[in-house]
Design an enzyme around this catalytic site. Structure first.
Site, PDB file in Angstrom:
ATOM      1  N   GLU A   1       0.962 -12.434  23.213  1.00  0.00           N
ATOM      2  CA  GLU A   1       2.272 -12.317  22.550  1.00  0.00           C
ATOM      3  C   GLU A   1       2.935 -10.972  22.809  1.00  0.00           C
ATOM      4  OE1 GLU A   1      -0.550 -12.865  20.960  1.00  0.00           O
ATOM      5  OE2 GLU A   1      -0.378 -14.452  19.451  1.00  0.00           O
TER       6      GLU A   1
ATOM      7  N   LYS B   1     -15.716   4.086  28.161  1.00  0.00           N
ATOM      8  CA  LYS B   1     -15.364   2.952  29.029  1.00  0.00           C
ATOM      9  C   LYS B   1     -14.320   2.008  28.413  1.00  0.00           C
ATOM     10  CE  LYS B   1     -17.417   2.158  32.634  1.00  0.00           C
ATOM     11  NZ  LYS B   1     -17.197   2.953  33.845  1.00  0.00           N
TER      12      LYS B   1
ATOM     13  N   CYS C   1       7.551  -6.660 -11.649  1.00  0.00           N
ATOM     14  CA  CYS C   1       8.110  -7.940 -11.224  1.00  0.00           C
ATOM     15  C   CYS C   1       7.428  -9.088 -11.988  1.00  0.00           C
ATOM     16  CB  CYS C   1       8.011  -8.079  -9.712  1.00  0.00           C
ATOM     17  SG  CYS C   1       9.342  -9.118  -9.055  1.00  0.00           S
TER      18      CYS C   1
ATOM     19  N   HIS D   1      10.529  -3.289  -7.691  1.00  0.00           N
ATOM     20  CA  HIS D   1       9.282  -2.740  -7.142  1.00  0.00           C
ATOM     21  C   HIS D   1       9.389  -1.233  -6.931  1.00  0.00           C
ATOM     22  CE1 HIS D   1       7.192  -6.531  -6.438  1.00  0.00           C
ATOM     23  NE2 HIS D   1       8.396  -7.031  -6.232  1.00  0.00           N
TER      24      HIS D   1
ATOM     25  N   GLU E   1       7.155   0.891  -6.664  1.00  0.00           N
ATOM     26  CA  GLU E   1       6.110   1.430  -5.777  1.00  0.00           C
ATOM     27  C   GLU E   1       6.627   1.635  -4.354  1.00  0.00           C
ATOM     28  OE1 GLU E   1       6.243  -1.623  -7.002  1.00  0.00           O
ATOM     29  OE2 GLU E   1       5.474  -3.140  -5.613  1.00  0.00           O
TER      30      GLU E   1
END
Ligand code: GLN
Length: 547
Positions: A148, A188, A380, A519, A521
């Site tokens: 990806e 390596k 919350c 929130h 935090e």
């Protein structure tokens, strides 16, 4: 015009690329430069918003309402630069933009290919806001060799080619495993990882080598020789005692010096590191300890509540105490009395969450904190639980609950004290939602203002009555219960500016019992702890003196 630092990872994942990038950002700031950090994630989800926390840890929300990778939290905590929607992008977002353009006919009937269409889209993304900072640090998620990741690696290769010489550098983070049997650090895997990078046209300028032990000069020289990097640009990154010593430690081993050298910035401005010295001093020299119970659902995975754990640490640093946070699965309290579990704690925090599982246990934790006068911080969902608890046990709405759980169960079982918000105001526009909207990006997201009640506890803590905090939720406390709850002492001390949405509740007759719909935090930093976390820990210190 900004200089670009592309940060890639090799050998194994989880080496702490995000942290290394954040610490490097802080060091460049300490030398007087402005920075912006960015994360390019190869996964196919459009954003991490719909991923389970078990998959990818916490979803970090920006002021402008993007649900992003938790590394953006590290970036903000170390640099103080508020992240934006344009600082996080995934393959899913890139492909979805490309396909949208294709449907619109923007490509004028051309065949759409990874090169150039996808890579162009990535390069356009990287370019956004390039004139706004001295340095843009772009971290590529995953490790070199991931399928990806290839379009991202190809895009940054092209990007550097298109820029004037010396404007982009590449930093590669690798691992030097220690082999006990031979008593050696092995180079390596790093050699192979760099070989892999070079096969796709990328040559690292800096090697940041994670290792458990100091890297002997001999191995450093070997890495430099085999990986075609200057010896002074092979930087050892030993395990840290605390993430907050990263800027100081990386400075000591010459990371910022090597970066500036790679750009040819000489003489380099001297760094000012006092801020980080103070942070480290507070981490290493606490004068006490408090114990905080975090009662939640994703307790096995600390990354699920990354910002909360960090904000608690910041609150501890502010009060010069160590915060010992313990994660407790709330479902335990549905079977057992919470008292024996919670009695030993100086404070209780119920974090955000989704879904009904474990919520009855959270309600019982809130009840315990209220009745035993233990500091309680509900964030919350944690605020919604506190309100439901008070509605049931104080305002006598026996079957109070949240519409979220009724929706999940497909039938009505509760009186919805917390209801599904379908219309609200953002700035000067009205946002509308339907019950069956897509799950991704449809919540009330990002920064919203709130007005605090004069004389309330929270107004005192913030030192102002006007705040802005970040949100991420679908459900909201019903204003209809304001009067009966306030009569019982749970006051609505923070409201949206239009007075319609409760943002904060607090118990008047309690040492510290606060629930917030947002929130906090997400905005706490080690050098600027969030006032609510700083004061919550202060209350925990007081509580610890009582017992
Ligand atoms: N599940 C709740 C809601 O959507 C709370 C969300 C949260 O805690 N972030 O309102």
């Amino acid at each position: 015009m900004a200089r670009f630092i592309f940060i890639t990872g090799g050998v194994v994942s989880s080496l702490g690329k995000g942290l290394a990038s954040a610490a490097l950002g802080a060091l460049l700031q300490a030398r007087g430069f402005s920075v912006r950090l960015r994360k390019l994630d190869p996964y196919l989800n459009v954003d991490p918003g719909t991923m389970s926390p078990f998959e990818h840890g916490e979803v970090f929300v920006t002021d402008d309402g993007a649900e992003t990778d938790l590394d953006l939290g590290h970036y903000e905590r170390f640099t103080g630069v508020a992240a934006r929607r344009t600082d996080s992008v995934s393959s899913g977002r890139i492909y979805s933009n490309v396909l949208e353009k294709e449907r619109r006919g923007d490509y004028l009937g051309k065949t759409i290919q990874v090169i150039p269409h996808v890579t162009n889209e990535i390069k356009d993304w990287i370019r956004i806001g390039e004139d706004e900072a001295d340095f843009m640090l772009c971290e590529i998620g995953g490790t070199v060799g991931d399928i990806e990741g290839l379009p991202f690696f190809e895009a940054i290769r092209q990007f550097a080619q298109e820029k004037p010489r010396g404007q982009c550098i590449f930093m590669h983070l690798t691992l030097l495993p220690y082999l006990k049997a031979s008593g050696e650090l092995k180079t390596k895997p790093t050699q192979h990882s760099v070989k892999e990078l070079r096969s796709i046209g990328l040559a690292p300028d800096i090697l940041l080598c994670r290792s458990e032990r100091p890297i002997p000069e001999k191995e450093r020289a070997k890495l430099a020789l085999f990986c075609n990097v200057r010896p002074e640009a092979v930087i050892p990154a030993l395990d840290l005692r605390s993430i907050y010593e990263a800027p100081l430690v990386y400075h000591q081993v010459g990371l910022d010096r090597a970066v500036l050298d790679a750009f040819g910035i000489t003489p380099a401005p001297q760094p000012k590191l006092e801020k980080w010295e103070d942070v480290a001093d507070r981490v290493y020299n606490p004068e006490g300890e408090v114990r905080v119970a975090i009662v939640g659902k994703y307790t096995q995975l600390e990354d699920a509540y990354k910002s909360i754990a960090e904000a608690l640490t910041h609150g501890g640093m502010h009060n010069r105490v160590r915060v010992k946070a313990e994660w407790i699965d709330s479902e335990i309290f549905e079977r057992e009395d919470p008292a024996p579990h919670l009695e030993k704690f100086d404070a209780i925090l119920v974090p955000g969450g989704f879904g009904e599982r474990g919520t009855e246990g959270k309600i019982r934790a809130a009840q315990f904190a209220r009745e035993h006068r233990v500091p309680y911080f509900g964030i919350c969902l944690g605020m919604q639980m506190a309100v439901i608890e008070a509605a049931r046990n104080l305002a006598k709405v026996a079957d109070a609950g949240s519409e979220e759980f009724d929706h999940e169960a497909g039938k009505k079982r509760f009186t919805p004290v917390v209801y599904h918000l379908k219309e609200w105001v953002e700035g000067n526009r009205t946002i509308q939602r339907e019950a069956d909207d897509d799950k991704g990006g449809t919540m009330r997201l990002g920064a919203y203002d709130a007005i605090l009640k004069e004389g309330s506890k929270v107004a005192g803590i913030y030192g102002t009555t006007q705040i802005s905090e970040r949100h991420r939720h679908r459900y909201e406390v019903d204003l209809g219960y304001r009067e009966p709850l306030e009569k019982q002492g749970l006051i609505f001390s923070g409201m949206s500016p239009d007075g319609k949405l409760p943002e904060i509740v607090e118990l008047t007759d309690h040492p510290w019992y606060i629930g917030v719909q947002f929130h906090p935090e997400l905005k706490s930093k080690p050098f600027a702890p969030h006032p609510l976390f700083a004061d919550f820990i202060r209350a925990a210190v007081e509580q610890s003196r009582l017992v």
